[in-house]
Design a protein around this motif. Structure first.
Motif, short mmCIF file in Angstrom:
data_model
loop_
_atom_site.label_atom_id
_atom_site.label_comp_id
_atom_site.label_asym_id
_atom_site.label_seq_id
_atom_site.Cartn_x
_atom_site.Cartn_y
_atom_site.Cartn_z
N VAL A 306 0.84 -1.19 0.00
CA VAL A 306 0.00 0.00 0.00
C VAL A 306 0.88 1.25 0.00
N VAL A 307 0.56 2.20 -0.87
CA VAL A 307 1.26 3.47 -0.94
C VAL A 307 0.25 4.59 -0.72
N MET A 308 0.52 5.49 0.23
CA MET A 308 -0.28 6.70 0.44
C MET A 308 0.52 7.89 -0.08
N LEU A 309 -0.11 8.73 -0.87
CA LEU A 309 0.66 9.77 -1.55
C LEU A 309 0.03 11.14 -1.38
N THR A 328 -3.66 19.73 -6.30
CA THR A 328 -3.10 18.71 -5.42
C THR A 328 -3.78 17.38 -5.67
N LYS A 329 -3.07 16.32 -5.32
CA LYS A 329 -3.64 14.97 -5.35
C LYS A 329 -3.29 14.29 -4.04
N ILE A 330 -4.26 13.63 -3.45
CA ILE A 330 -4.01 12.70 -2.35
C ILE A 330 -4.64 11.38 -2.76
N GLY A 331 -4.11 10.28 -2.26
CA GLY A 331 -4.70 9.02 -2.66
C GLY A 331 -3.95 7.81 -2.15
N VAL A 332 -4.38 6.67 -2.67
CA VAL A 332 -3.84 5.37 -2.29
C VAL A 332 -3.54 4.58 -3.55
N GLU A 333 -2.42 3.88 -3.54
CA GLU A 333 -2.08 2.95 -4.61
C GLU A 333 -1.80 1.58 -4.00
N SER A 337 1.45 -6.66 -8.08
CA SER A 337 2.63 -7.44 -8.40
C SER A 337 3.82 -6.50 -8.47
N LYS A 338 4.94 -6.99 -8.94
CA LYS A 338 6.14 -6.18 -9.04
C LYS A 338 5.96 -5.01 -10.01
N HIS A 339 5.09 -5.18 -11.01
CA HIS A 339 4.96 -4.17 -12.05
C HIS A 339 3.56 -3.54 -12.16
N LEU A 340 2.53 -4.16 -11.60
CA LEU A 340 1.15 -3.70 -11.81
C LEU A 340 0.58 -3.10 -10.53
N LEU A 341 -0.08 -1.94 -10.65
CA LEU A 341 -0.71 -1.30 -9.51
C LEU A 341 -2.08 -0.76 -9.88
N ALA A 342 -2.93 -0.58 -8.87
CA ALA A 342 -4.23 0.09 -9.01
C ALA A 342 -4.20 1.32 -8.11
N TYR A 358 -9.77 6.81 -10.86
CA TYR A 358 -9.48 5.41 -10.62
C TYR A 358 -8.63 4.93 -11.78
N GLY A 359 -7.56 4.21 -11.49
CA GLY A 359 -6.68 3.88 -12.59
C GLY A 359 -5.82 2.65 -12.36
#
Length: 364
Positions: A306-309, A328-333, A337-342, A358-359
């Motif tokens: 989990v990444v919070m940005l 500004t942007k705040i969010g979660v990623e 896997s090693k290469h794929l994120l939502a 959403y991406g």
């Protein structure tokens, strides 16, 4: 709201890993019930009339602690995951009614003394506002235009042990309701509160282990993210819905096991902009004016997958100047896997939400 998030992220980044042996929690789960007392922030003059009485509420939260079995948990002093429900009397029964929020959270310890421990937490979820804007029946609610909204929450608390399996906590929290301009108006509802609660562990005792981990690999991370959302535009015929999208290319550098910093380029496509420009200047609907380009710098807090940005950007190409030159942007990623994120992001201009996106992204 972004200032509060920046302070919380900085506090976590500055906190260092402590070396300790094995500890044992009284249970594998913990349930907390809290009382809340606060107020509605009038972050714009147009919503001051919504401040009638103080906000009062209750919160129920279920914690699932971690036990230190994964390396990413060690720099955070073994965080916990939780799910929380809030009921908030918004202090204006005629125009706002009550608010309900269901959020998933990550709870980060700051200090782990024997009898007193301090934590911060952040969470995202879904909310419900009983009395949104209605141009015929509730036109004075200029803060929120839909029943269902996204909710962002932050808190700082201290816990005090009162027994083998129980403790009390006290602290401050911040809750934000927004529909991301899906249905105008969307100035947002911002609520800071004081909290006090009682917690009880249950389940079998859970051993927890803390240990030192090797320094992180200082390898830059490159990402390409494509995202989309829906944005509402108010018209004489009601709310019209338009698609929005963005492509972001970024490069981030590792600061520690917890955090990264970097920047990149955003390319935005917003179909509401030609309509807004036409209404202002009567220049027709020009498709080219739907595009914006920005450059940004950002900070990321990494907790496992989990990444919070938090990102701050400046428009370098923008035909619509009414939003100002900064965003500004705040969010979660979440890395599948090693290469794929939502990802799930909220883009804003000052304290006003622009839209939710959403991406999917690719990590190089």
């Amino acid at each position: 709201m972004k200032r509060i998030l920046l302070i919380l992220l900085y506090s976590l980044a500055a906190h260092q890993t402590r070396c300790a042996e094995t500890d044992t929690l009284p249970g594998s789960r913990m349930f907390t019930l809290r009382m809340q007392y606060g107020f509605l922030i009038a972050h714009r003059p147009t919503i001051r009339h919504l401040q009638v009485d103080h906000v009062k509420g209750i919160e129920a939260e279920l914690f699932i602690p971690t036990n230190g079995c994964n390396d990413w948990q060690q720099p955070f002093l073994l965080p916990a995951f939780s799910i929380a429900y809030q009921y908030l009397d918004l202090g204006n029964p005629t125009i706002l009614g009550a608010g309900h929020a269901l959020t998933s959270r990550i709870v980060f310890p700051l200090t782990i003394k024997r009898h007193v421990r301090t934590f911060i937490s952040s969470g995202f979820g879904i909310g419900y506002v009983e009395k949104p804007f209605d141009r015929f029946e509730n036109y004075k609610n200029v803060a929120i235009g839909s029943h269902f909204n996204a909710v962002v929450s932050f808190s700082y608390r201290a816990y005090f042990n009162t027994g083998k399996n129980s403790r009390i906590d006290a602290g401050i929290s911040f809750t934000h309701f927004s529909n991301g301009s899906f249905r105008p108006p969307n100035l947002g509802i911002n609520i800071p509160t004081l909290q006090i609660g009682y917690s009880k562990y249950f389940g079998n005792p859970m051993p927890c282990t803390r240990y030192e981990i090797p320094p992180p690999e200082k390898k830059p991370v490159n990402k390409i993210i494509a995202s989309a959302g829906i944005k509402g535009l108010e018209s004489a015929n009601g709310t019209l819905m338009y698609g929005v999208g963005a492509i972001a290319v970024s490069r981030h550098y590792t600061l520690s096991h917890k955090s990264k910093a970097g920047g990149g380029i955003d390319l935005f496509y917003d179909r509401t902009l030609p309509w807004k420009l036409n209404s202002l200047y009567d220049e027709g609907l020009k498709t080219s004016t739907a595009f914006r380009t920005g450059i940004f710098g950002g900070y990321e807090l990494t907790a496992g997958k989990v990444v919070m940005l938090l990102q701050l950007g400046i428009y370098v190409v923008d035909n619509y100047k009414e939003d100002g030159f900064m965003y500004t942007k705040i969010g979660v990623e979440y890395a599948f896997s090693k290469h794929l994120l939502a990802c799930f992001h909220l883009k804003t201009h000052y304290a006003k939400a622009d839209y939710f996106e959403y991406g999917l992204g690719y990590i190089l």
